[in-house]
Design an enzyme around this catalytic site. Structure first.
Site, PDB file in Angstrom:
ATOM      1  CG  PHE A  25       9.841  21.019 -24.816  1.00  0.00           C
ATOM      2  CD1 PHE A  25       9.335  20.406 -23.673  1.00  0.00           C
ATOM      3  CD2 PHE A  25       9.659  20.387 -26.035  1.00  0.00           C
ATOM      4  CE1 PHE A  25       8.670  19.200 -23.747  1.00  0.00           C
ATOM      5  CE2 PHE A  25       8.991  19.178 -26.121  1.00  0.00           C
ATOM      6  CZ  PHE A  25       8.501  18.581 -24.984  1.00  0.00           C
ATOM      7  CB  CYS A  31      13.452  22.005 -40.237  1.00  0.00           C
ATOM      8  SG  CYS A  31      13.010  20.275 -40.552  1.00  0.00           S
ATOM      9  CB  CYS A  46       8.390  17.743 -43.529  1.00  0.00           C
ATOM     10  SG  CYS A  46       7.378  17.379 -42.089  1.00  0.00           S
ATOM     11  CB  CYS A  49       5.872  21.439 -39.904  1.00  0.00           C
ATOM     12  SG  CYS A  49       6.788  21.811 -38.401  1.00  0.00           S
ATOM     13  CG  ASP A  50       2.738  20.660 -34.781  1.00  0.00           C
ATOM     14  OD1 ASP A  50       3.986  20.797 -34.838  1.00  0.00           O
ATOM     15  OD2 ASP A  50       2.180  19.911 -33.954  1.00  0.00           O
ATOM     16  CB  THR A  51       6.689  23.414 -34.888  1.00  0.00           C
ATOM     17  OG1 THR A  51       6.040  22.363 -34.181  1.00  0.00           O
ATOM     18  CG2 THR A  51       7.652  24.108 -33.955  1.00  0.00           C
ATOM     19  CD  GLU A 117       9.642  14.545 -29.297  1.00  0.00           C
ATOM     20  OE1 GLU A 117       9.093  14.121 -30.330  1.00  0.00           O
ATOM     21  OE2 GLU A 117       9.280  14.214 -28.152  1.00  0.00           O
ATOM     22  CG  HIS A 205       1.512  19.769 -26.152  1.00  0.00           C
ATOM     23  ND1 HIS A 205       1.641  18.473 -26.593  1.00  0.00           N
ATOM     24  CD2 HIS A 205       1.881  20.558 -27.194  1.00  0.00           C
ATOM     25  CE1 HIS A 205       2.089  18.479 -27.849  1.00  0.00           C
ATOM     26  NE2 HIS A 205       2.234  19.731 -28.232  1.00  0.00           N
TER      27      HIS A 205
END
Ligand SMILES: C[S@@+](CC[C@H](N)C(=O)[O-])C[C@H]1O[C@@H](n2cnc3c(N)ncnc32)[C@H](O)[C@@H]1O
Ligand SMILES: Nc1nc2[nH]cc(C(=O)O)c2c(=O)[nH]1
Ligand code: SF4
Ligand SMILES: [Mg+2]
Length: 211
Positions: A25, A31, A46, A49-51, A117, A205
């Site tokens: 990855f 973003c 957005c 977001c989990d990141t 992605e 994951h």
């Protein structure tokens, strides 16, 4: 061009068609739909977001001065594994802010299968082997074809049905991971069972505790 990379790591692709496949990855920084700062989340386009995609301070991250140096770093993370299975997933943040033809070309020469992605607000450059688009409410969708359409579910005012006519090989609902994750999972299961064009996409994951 130089590239700002948050992190590079070897893991299993956790989501979608290639779930379970070993992948490098490459998570780009930045973003176009959120600054990444918690103080801005409530006003971002957005908001779920989990990141963490801010900065270049993650494992393997940094500023890469050209395509060659980034491709070498990706190749190093693949290591001595069988070259015929080389697989890289570009994510972020929004990878299409930075992924370009020169990086794609040098990775192709090294034999990598290249997946992306993306939130679909920008067009995917030629040469990408697998396109996963995840549309976001309030952001105009530009990339209207690809391999997987992976909709985070539910999103207010985003009826999955409106994407069904687009040109993708599969359509997936990914339960929105937040404090109501269990409820969203049940809603996504119900939607898939009622609309069998849609497959459930789990973030495997997270279930097995790998990055
Ligand atoms: C972090 S995003 C990065 C790539 C790109 N910016 C995008 O949104 O597709 C990677 C994937 O995680 C999904 N995702 C982000 N936050 C999520 C959440 N809270 N629950 C479930 N999926 C999420 C995105 O929709 C996307 O499919
Ligand atoms: N293992 C693993 N699989 C993933 N698939 C998509 C991810 C992403 O953040 O784009 C992701 C991720 O962060 N980790
Ligand atoms: S578009 Fe992707 S990276 Fe950007 S905030 Fe949304 S989920 Fe996160
Ligand atoms: Mg992720």
């Amino acid at each position: 061009m130089s590239y700002a990379v948050k992190e590079i790591f070897l893991t299993l692709q956790g989501e979608g068609y290639f779930a379970g496949r070993t992948a490098v990855f490459c998570r780009f920084s930045g973003c176009n739909l959120w600054s990444g700062q918690e103080k801005d989340r409530a006003t971002a386009i957005c908001q779920f977001c989990d990141t963490d995609f801010v900065g270049m301070d993650g494992s393997g991250g940094g500023r890469f001065e050209d395509a060659n140096s980034l491709a070498i770093a990706i190749e190093k993370h693949w290591g001595e594994r069988d070259t015929s299975y080389r697989f890289v997933v570009f994510t972020g943040g929004e990878p299409l802010l930075q992924l370009d033809k020169s990086l794609i070309d040098v990775l192709k020469k090294k034999g990598f299968f290249i997946a992306v992605e993306t939130n679909g607000t920008m067009l995917v450059p030629k040469g990408v082997d697998w396109i996963c688009v995840s549309p976001k409410q309030g952001a105009a969708l530009m990339q209207m074809h690809g391999d997987e359409l992976k909709l985070v579910y539910p999103q207010e005012a985003m009826n999955p049905q409106k994407f069904e006519s687009l040109s993708f090989k599969s359509f997936r609902l990914q339960p929105r991971d937040d404090e109501q994750r269990d409820k969203h999972l049940r809603q996504a299961i119900q939607y898939c069972q009622d609309h069998p064009k849609w497959y459930l996409s789990l973030q495997t994951h997270k279930l097995i505790g790998i990055p």
